[in-house]
Each structure stands twice: as structure tokens, then as C-alpha cells.
Design an enzyme around this catalytic site. Structure first.
Site, PDB file in Angstrom:
ATOM      1  N   ARG A  68      17.985  18.805  45.842  1.00 51.78           N
ATOM      2  CA  ARG A  68      17.251  18.986  47.101  1.00 51.78           C
ATOM      3  C   ARG A  68      16.804  20.412  47.363  1.00 51.78           C
ATOM      4  O   ARG A  68      15.867  20.629  48.116  1.00 51.78           O
ATOM      5  CB  ARG A  68      18.159  18.638  48.287  1.00 51.78           C
ATOM      6  CG  ARG A  68      18.589  17.243  48.299  1.00 51.78           C
ATOM      7  CD  ARG A  68      19.770  17.056  49.214  1.00 51.78           C
ATOM      8  NE  ARG A  68      20.251  15.714  48.964  1.00 51.78           N
ATOM      9  CZ  ARG A  68      20.714  14.895  49.886  1.00 51.78           C
ATOM     10  NH1 ARG A  68      20.841  15.290  51.106  1.00 51.78           N
ATOM     11  NH2 ARG A  68      21.089  13.695  49.584  1.00 51.78           N
ATOM     12  N   LYS A 208      37.257  10.657  25.076  1.00 51.03           N
ATOM     13  CA  LYS A 208      38.328  11.432  24.434  1.00 51.03           C
ATOM     14  C   LYS A 208      38.590  10.867  23.037  1.00 51.03           C
ATOM     15  O   LYS A 208      38.775   9.663  22.879  1.00 51.03           O
ATOM     16  CB  LYS A 208      39.614  11.359  25.262  1.00 51.03           C
ATOM     17  CG  LYS A 208      39.510  12.025  26.632  1.00 51.03           C
ATOM     18  CD  LYS A 208      40.840  11.904  27.370  1.00 51.03           C
ATOM     19  CE  LYS A 208      40.715  12.256  28.846  1.00 51.03           C
ATOM     20  NZ  LYS A 208      40.522  13.649  29.151  1.00 51.03           N
ATOM     21  N   GLU A 242      49.539  14.862  36.230  1.00 50.32           N
ATOM     22  CA  GLU A 242      48.892  16.175  36.256  1.00 50.32           C
ATOM     23  C   GLU A 242      49.750  17.167  37.027  1.00 50.32           C
ATOM     24  O   GLU A 242      50.484  16.787  37.950  1.00 50.32           O
ATOM     25  CB  GLU A 242      47.530  16.062  36.947  1.00 50.32           C
ATOM     26  CG  GLU A 242      46.596  15.102  36.255  1.00 50.32           C
ATOM     27  CD  GLU A 242      45.256  15.011  36.974  1.00 50.32           C
ATOM     28  OE1 GLU A 242      44.317  15.657  36.534  1.00 50.32           O
ATOM     29  OE2 GLU A 242      45.188  14.294  37.984  1.00 50.32           O
ATOM     30  N   ASP A 261      41.271   6.641  42.337  1.00 51.51           N
ATOM     31  CA  ASP A 261      40.769   7.741  41.513  1.00 51.51           C
ATOM     32  C   ASP A 261      41.038   7.499  40.027  1.00 51.51           C
ATOM     33  O   ASP A 261      40.245   7.897  39.187  1.00 51.51           O
ATOM     34  CB  ASP A 261      41.460   9.039  41.969  1.00 51.51           C
ATOM     35  CG  ASP A 261      40.843  10.298  41.362  1.00 51.51           C
ATOM     36  OD1 ASP A 261      39.611  10.298  41.141  1.00 51.51           O
ATOM     37  OD2 ASP A 261      41.584  11.269  41.110  1.00 51.51           O
ATOM     38  N   HIS A 266      40.279   4.863  34.547  1.00 45.75           N
ATOM     39  CA  HIS A 266      40.872   5.533  33.383  1.00 45.75           C
ATOM     40  C   HIS A 266      42.087   4.785  32.812  1.00 45.75           C
ATOM     41  O   HIS A 266      42.181   4.552  31.610  1.00 45.75           O
ATOM     42  CB  HIS A 266      41.310   6.949  33.740  1.00 45.75           C
ATOM     43  CG  HIS A 266      40.226   7.777  34.359  1.00 45.75           C
ATOM     44  ND1 HIS A 266      38.905   7.631  34.006  1.00 45.75           N
ATOM     45  CD2 HIS A 266      40.250   8.753  35.293  1.00 45.75           C
ATOM     46  CE1 HIS A 266      38.175   8.487  34.713  1.00 45.75           C
ATOM     47  NE2 HIS A 266      38.963   9.174  35.505  1.00 45.75           N
TER      48      HIS A 266
HETATM   49  C1  BG6 Z   1      38.964  12.383  37.244  1.00 47.66           C
HETATM   50  C2  BG6 Z   1      39.701  12.345  38.557  1.00 47.66           C
HETATM   51  O1  BG6 Z   1      38.177  11.237  37.091  1.00 47.66           O
HETATM   52  O2  BG6 Z   1      39.906  12.468  36.190  1.00 47.66           O
HETATM   53  C3  BG6 Z   1      40.562  13.577  38.708  1.00 47.66           C
HETATM   54  O3  BG6 Z   1      38.765  12.280  39.624  1.00 47.66           O
HETATM   55  C4  BG6 Z   1      41.479  13.738  37.531  1.00 47.66           C
HETATM   56  O4  BG6 Z   1      41.315  13.534  39.916  1.00 47.66           O
HETATM   57  C5  BG6 Z   1      40.698  13.637  36.226  1.00 47.66           C
HETATM   58  O5  BG6 Z   1      42.096  15.013  37.623  1.00 47.66           O
HETATM   59  C6  BG6 Z   1      41.625  13.607  35.031  1.00 47.66           C
HETATM   60  O6  BG6 Z   1      40.867  13.710  33.874  1.00 47.66           O
HETATM   61  P1  BG6 Z   1      41.388  14.547  32.631  1.00 47.66           P
HETATM   62  O7  BG6 Z   1      40.346  14.348  31.579  1.00 47.66           O
HETATM   63  O8  BG6 Z   1      41.528  15.965  33.101  1.00 47.66           O
HETATM   64  O9  BG6 Z   1      42.701  13.956  32.275  1.00 47.66           O
END
Ligand code: BG6
Length: 516
Positions: A68, A208, A242, A261, A266
């Protein structure tokens, strides 16, 4: 997916990708909605730079960044060039490279153009049509609430029609919906404009190498598959923990939480790689159908098997961390979970009776993404004199990150006159076997979209099936004001997560262990 990309004995897998692909991706205009966004800077630009370096982009490849705010080709290129330079300074960055290859960068930046438009305004997007011909890839690097609107607008502007053999494809980022109903609605809106074959729902975990390697390991070796079933497997643990907290992402994280999330996207991708039936080929439809069959067999989670936690103040690896509730953009009485643990049951011939435990969370004691397959205990009769706790059951760990490899836990005789057993490990590390080039994981995914290989992307039914499994937990939590269980930052998560396994006579693998 090209199987050579997965199964390679070449010491340089990335170069092998270039060689095995042997063809550059077809010429294409990549239109990025969200030119100034974080995703464009941190992931898409380095991935394109690496694709230039691998020689995989056609001379007719160009990029148009749409956003934008005022800007020019020059200002956009400078902005992205600066971010690329930043990558050379931070060895912990998602993409670290000691120096930027100026030839690669010039080749990429020379093809980058900026187009100012509010992508929610059809009038402003229509002008973009004049810049578009032949193959076009539209990338939704925008907040998820705009996905459907932008797709509808490019559809109305006549840019999504595939004519004269040219493709028109759309990459949709996550989060894809926030529950089953919203995911169904989003799918319906996209599919009103596009054919399913034009939609690439991306999940960066599938970019990955270590995640793709799960398929190589399972189906490229004869020794695992016969054991990969309920007769031999006791349970499976899937972990994506994490040490980072919510940092500056409070506004995104508050309405999202750990489950939305990470889990239906994932962790379900990890689950599918580990648990799906062997596909007959790596063709996109075959693999995605195998995933769908698995997801259909995963039972909707029982609310008592879904544990949520939220971190309070603490110390993570020597760093003081404020409570989630004190983070910017977060409500002081927030009930958003920053940790979730689930027990899932799969009702099919392979997995019935084998629990799959999943956990993910922020501000924990260790950073660890892995899948651990725990095999059944060997019969104990011959070791009647050995204390039970010394008889470690076998487990196979698929190390996704930070360690990348595979570790097999075994029992072995401790040297000496007595028959005493000790736990030992056999391990393979990527870095020992292959030379790794810096990459962000989006290289393979972008290349695959350009060549039209959807194997590593999610189909509409895959997405909805995953939401169907987690929906009962979301509904139960929404109706239960008690909120998540607190856990101190820097610990392994809430006590409820330990209790979830303890009641089955099991325990989580430690998060802070040092595997070999
Ligand atoms: C993202 C999430 O999709 O994946 C994050 O929104 C998370 O909160 C991240 O930290 C983790 O991905 P990676 O590749 O760092 O393990």
C-alpha cells in the site's frame, strides 16, 4: 516431488537438487502481495536468492512486489538488500550466510519491481493486469484476513484465468482458518475463484529437509516399515518446543494461541509423514490422498486429552523472561495458551491402540523439534537379574531441529564380568554426511510451485480434516473460563502435560537432553 530430491547419497544435496531438476523453472511473474512484510524480507527474498544461486530461475522470471505504501523499484530493492546484508551479521538468524554473493543478488534484484496498490481495492488492482502475461504466481504474504479478498479481487480483475497453456497459481500462507468452519469458508471462497490445482497452501515445515527425510527414511529403507505398526510400536511423541516467547507478536498470538499456531498445520504434517500408509508414488495426489486417509482415521481429540498452559515470568537459558500476560499486545487477563499437549488416537489397522502424543509451546527450557517412535519393551525373561529401569526400550528419534538426523536408542552390555545393560545410541547427523548450504526451507517449496508439483502442499480436504480433529478442544476451551494452567518460563511446560502421559504409565522425553 522428485524422489531424487529426497533420496540422495550425493554429499551436496542442494546442488543435487539443481542437477536432478536439470531444468530451470518455467518463466513466470511472481506477484507478492505484502512486499514490505516480514515474510517477504526474511524468507521469500533469501529463498529466491538461493534459487538464483542454484541456477533454477529462468531468465524470464521476474518479481512484482505489491503493497500500500509509496515506493519505487529502487527503494524496494534497497530495503530488501539491506535485510540481506543483515543476514551476514547474525549467525542465529533463520538465514545466515557469511557474505552475500553480489552476482546472485544483482541478478535477483534487477528483476524486482514495485507496484503500489491497496490489494483490498479492486480498482487499484486492475492496473496490475497490464503488467501481467504468461505464467503468473500470486503469493499471499499478507495477514490471513485478506487471503480471500485478494484472491476474489485478482479473480474479478481477470488475472486468474489459465489460457494458452500459461498457469495462474496462488500460494496461500498460514493460518488457514481458525477452526473447522472458518477453514471451510476460506476454502469455499478460494474455490469459487480458482480450481484446486491452482491453489498451493504452504506449510513451511514441509520445506525442511529433515521433514522430507522422514519419507526417505521410512520408504527408502527396508528395515523400518515392517516394524512401523502397532505390533511393535508402543507410542509416538511429536514435539515442537521453543525457547523463544511470543516476543513482539502479541497482536497475532492473542487470538491464535499455541494450538491454532502449530498443531493443525505443522505438527499434523509431521504426524502425516510418520503415520500415513506408504503411497504408491510421490505424485501429489497419491501422497495427499494417503495423508487424507490417515487424518480421517485420527479421532476427534477428547477434551480431557488436550492440555493447555500459559507461561509466567521465569528464566530461559539464563535470560529473564516476562510473563506472557505482560507481553506487548497481550491482555493482562489473557486465557490464550502458549503451550499445548494432546493425546491422539488413530483408528486404523496400523495404529489402533498406539497413542500419538503431541506437544508444542513457547518459553520452554529447550528448543527441540522431533518425532520419537517408542518401540515395545523386549521380553525380559533372559535379563531377570537386571533391574527393570536399566532395560531401556528402543526408540527411534527423527531429529528435525536444531539437531538434524536420526538417533536409535538401544540397550548394550556394559563391559565387565556381569551381564549389565546400559542405554546407548546410534546416530546419524546430517552435517557429518552431507555438506549443507544455508537455506530457509522456502527454496524447495517455491521451486515446486513454479514447476507445478503440489506434493508438499496441503489440499483443501487435508486442512479441514486436521481442524476436525482439534475442534473439540477449541470448543471445550472456549466454554471453560478457567483458562490455561500456568507454567514458569524456562520449564518443560505445565504439570498437566506430564500427568497426561503419566496416567498411561509413560513420560515425555526430556526437552533439554543432549543426544550424542
Ligand atoms: C510459525 C509459528 O508458523 O512456526 C511460530 O507461527 C513458530 O509461532 C514457528 O515459532 C516455528 O517454526 P520453526 O521453523 O522456527 O520451527
Amino acid at each position: 516431488m522428485d524422489p531424487k530430491q529426497v533420496v540422495s547419497s550425493d554429499p551436496q544435496p542442494r546442488q543435487k537438487l539443481a542437477a536432478s531438476a536439470s531444468a530451470k523453472a518455467p518463466p513466470c511473474t511472481l506477484i507478492i502481495f505484502g512486499a514490505h512484510g516480514d515474510l517477504t524480507k526474511r524468507l521469500l527474498t533469501p529463498a529466491l536468492y538461493n534459487l538464483v544461486g542454484a541456477g533454477l530461475l529462468d531468465d524470464g522470471f521476474k518479481v512484482i512486489g505489491v503493497d500500500r505504501v509509496d515506493g519505487s523499484d529502487e527503494s524496494w530493492r534497497d530495503e530488501l538488500g539491506q535485510t540481506m546484508q543483515e543476514f551476514t551479521k547474525d549467525p542465529d538468524a533463520e538465514f545466515y550466510t557469511p557474505e552475500i554473493n553480489q552476482d546472485w543478488w544483482k541478478s535477483l534484484s534487477g528483476r524486482m519491481h514495485y507496484y503500489k496498490a491497496d490489494f483490498t481495492d479492486i480498482g487499484q488492482l486492475e492496473g496490475l493486469k497490464a503488467h501481467v502475461s504468461g505464467n503468473v504466481l500470486f503469493y499471499m504474504a499478507v495477514a490471513s484476513r485478506f487471503f480471500a479478498t485478494v484472491v476474489e479481487n485478482i479473480g474479478k480483475a481477470g488475472m486468474t484465468k489459465e489460457e494458452d497453456g500459461a498457469f495462474r497459481r496462488v500460494v496461500v500462507e498460514k493460518p488457514f482458518g481458525s477452526d473447522l468452519v472458518s477453514a471451510q469458508e476460506l476454502n469455499a471462497r478460494l474455490l469459487a475463484v480458482l480450481d484446486e490445482t491452482q491453489i498451493y497452501r504452504i506449510d513451511h515445515f514441509l520445506g525442511k529437509e529433515t521433514v522430507q527425510n522422514i519419507l526417505a527414511m521410512r520408504f527408502g529403507n527396508g528395515i523400518f516399515e515392517p516394524l512401523w505398526r502397532r505390533e511393535y510400536v508402543d507410542h509416538v511423541q511429536i514435539t515442537a518446543c521453543e525457547t523463544v516467547g511470543v516476543e513482539g507478536r502479541g497482536a497475532f498470538y492473542e487470538p491464535t494461541g499455541a494450538l491454532r499456531d502449530m498443531i493443525p498445520n505443522h505438527l499434523f504434517q509431521l504426524l502425516s509423514m510418520v503415520a500415513m500408509e506408504p503411497p504408491n508414488s510421490f505424485s501429489a495426489e497419491t501422497v495427499r490422498t494417503a495423508k487424507e486417509q490417515l487424518f480421517e482415521a485420527v479421532q476427534p481429540v477428547r477434551p480431557e486429552n488436550a492440555i493447555r498452559g500459559q507461561y509466567t515470568a521465569g528464566s530461559v537459558q539464563g535470560r529473564e523472561v516476562q510473563a506472557y500476560r505482560d507481553s506487548p499486545g497481550v491482555a493482562h487477563d489473557s486465557v490464550t495458551e502458549t503451550y499445548v499437549a494432546l493425546k491422539l488416537e488413530i483408528e486404523n489397522w496400523r495404529w489402533s491402540g498406539v497413542p500419538f502424543y503431541m506437544r508444542t509451546g513457547k518459553s520452554l527450557t529447550g528448543r527441540l523439534t522431533e518425532v520419537v517412535v517408542h518401540f515395545r519393551q523386549a521380553p525380559l525373561a533372559v535379563f531377570a537379574d537386571t533391574p527393570i529401569d536399566k532395560l531401556a526400550p528402543n526408540n527411534l528419534t527423527l531429529n528435525i531441529q536444531p539437531r538434524q538426523g536420526i538417533t536409535l536408542g538401544l540397550s548394550a552390555k556394559i563391559p565387565g564380568p556381569k551381564m549389565d545393560l546400559g542405554a546407548v545410541q546410534m546416530s546419524f547427523r546430517y552435517e557429518d554426511a552431507f555438506s549443507l548450504t544455508p537455506n530457509v526451507g522456502y527454496e524447495t517449496l517455491l521451486y515446486d510451485v513454479l514447476i507445478g508439483d503440489a506434493t508438499l502442499f496441503q489440499r483443501a480436504d487435508n486442512i479441514e480434516a486436521a481442524w476436525r480433529v482439534v475442534d473439540p478442544a477449541l470448543k471445550a476451551w472456549a466454554a471453560d473460563a478457567s483458562g490455561p494452567e500456568p507454567y514458569a518460563a524456562g520449564t518443560a511446560g505445565p504439570a498437566g502435560a506430564d500427568a497426561l502421559l503419566k496416567r498411561d504409565g509413560r513420560q515425555w522425553m526430556p526437552l533439554d537432553r543432549d543426544d550424542g
